[in-house]
Scaffold this motif. Sequence first.
Motif, mmCIF file in Angstrom:
data_model
loop_
_atom_site.group_PDB
_atom_site.id
_atom_site.type_symbol
_atom_site.label_atom_id
_atom_site.label_comp_id
_atom_site.label_asym_id
_atom_site.label_seq_id
_atom_site.Cartn_x
_atom_site.Cartn_y
_atom_site.Cartn_z
ATOM 1 N N THR A 1 -5.332 -2.202 -45.098
ATOM 2 C CA THR A 1 -4.640 -3.408 -44.183
ATOM 3 C C THR A 1 -5.256 -4.371 -45.092
ATOM 4 O O THR A 1 -4.429 -5.397 -45.081
ATOM 5 C CB THR A 1 -4.882 -3.140 -42.830
ATOM 6 O OG1 THR A 1 -4.358 -2.217 -41.819
ATOM 7 C CG2 THR A 1 -4.395 -4.015 -41.747
ATOM 8 N N ASP B 1 1.846 0.801 -39.317
ATOM 9 C CA ASP B 1 0.338 1.895 -38.888
ATOM 10 C C ASP B 1 0.383 1.502 -37.023
ATOM 11 O O ASP B 1 0.096 -0.070 -36.560
ATOM 12 C CB ASP B 1 -1.076 1.255 -39.325
ATOM 13 C CG ASP B 1 -2.189 1.573 -38.587
ATOM 14 O OD1 ASP B 1 -2.554 2.182 -37.530
ATOM 15 O OD2 ASP B 1 -3.394 2.298 -39.938
ATOM 16 N N ASP C 1 2.222 -1.044 -45.215
ATOM 17 C CA ASP C 1 0.659 -0.608 -44.909
ATOM 18 C C ASP C 1 0.890 0.427 -44.050
ATOM 19 O O ASP C 1 1.730 0.709 -42.910
ATOM 20 C CB ASP C 1 0.402 -1.412 -44.143
ATOM 21 C CG ASP C 1 -0.761 -1.385 -44.146
ATOM 22 O OD1 ASP C 1 -1.396 -0.465 -43.945
ATOM 23 O OD2 ASP C 1 -2.086 -1.445 -42.653
HETATM 24 MG MG LIG Z 1 -4.999 -0.677 -41.587
#
Ligand SMILES: [Mg+2]
Length: 267
Positions: A16, A39, A124
Motif C-alpha cells: 500500500t 484490498d 493495490d
Molecule cells: Mg496494504
Amino acid sequence: MPFISIYSPKGGVGKTTLAANLGYSLSSLGLKTVVVDFDPQNALRLHFGISLADQSGFAASAPESAIWSKQLVPTRNNVFVLPYGAPNLKQRLAFESHLAREPLSVVRGFQALLSQPDVIVIADLPAGQPTILQAALSVSDVVLTPLLADTASLSLLPMVETLFDDIAAHERQPESFVVLNQADYRRKISKDVEGFMTQRLNDRLLGIIHRDESVAEANAAQHSIMETNHASVAGFDIEVISKKLAEKLGLVTTDGSMFSPPASHLA
Ligand SMILES: [Mg+2]
Ligand SMILES: Nc1ncnc2c1ncn2[C@@H]1O[C@H](COP(=O)(O)OP(=O)(O)O)[C@@H](O)[C@H]1O
C-alpha cells in the motif's frame, strides 16, 4: 492506459505504501494517476487524506453493472483514488465470486478509463488472493512484488519465481519485478538478503527502498513521503522506481522528456 498491479504473497511488505507513493510520484512526472484499492483492508485511501469515516468504495456495487470509474475520488496532485469501500460479507462474496467467474469484468469496470490515453492506473492487490490477481492480470502491463530485506521474504523467493512464471504465461504477458523494501545498511541480515536477491533476480529487481521513519510520518499525515520530508531516502527511492517504470512503459524518453503513452491494446 498503462496498468501497474502491486501484489505479494505476503502482507505487511509495503504494497500500500508503494502504491500510494508511486501514485504521487508518477503524478509529479505530469501523469494523471489513478490508484485503485482491491484490498478489503481499505487502507489505501488513508494515504490521500480521505477520512476514516468515509466508507464509500467500489466493492459494494453490484458487480455486473458497476462503472467503477464513476466512483473515483479526486485528491491532490492530479491523483485519483478508487477506494475498496466497506462491503458487508454478502456483497464481498458476490464481488469476489464475480471476479473469479469473469476476470474480464475488471476491464468493463474500467472501460471509461481504458479509453483515456493520459491516465496511469496503479492497483493495490490483497496478499495471496489469486482470484483478484487473476482478474487484475487481464489488464496489467507490469506487476510489482514488494518483499522485505529479511529472511522471511527470502524464503518466499521460490514462490515468487513461480508466480512470475505464471504471470509470464498469462495471455497478456505482463512484465513482473520485485521491489525490495525496508533495506537497512546498519543490519547485516538486510545487506546479505539484498546481495542475494540482487544476484538471483538480476534485472527482475526493479528497485530498493530503504527503511525510513518518514514513511510512518507520511502515513500519519496522509500525504506523500516526499512532501512530508523532502530529504526522505525512501521517498527518493520510490521516485527512482517511478522513473524506471515510466521509462519501461514508454511514458518518458531516456532524456526525461514526455511523450504520449501507447494506446492500450484493450482500449
Ligand atoms: Mg496494504
Ligand atoms: N520503507 C519503509 N520504511 C519504514 N516503514 C515502512 C516502509 N515501508 C512500509 N513501512 C511500514 O510498514 C507497514 C506495512 O506497510 P504497508 O504498505 O501497509 O504494507 P502492505 O500493504 O503490504 O500490508 C506500515 O506501517 C508502513 O508504514
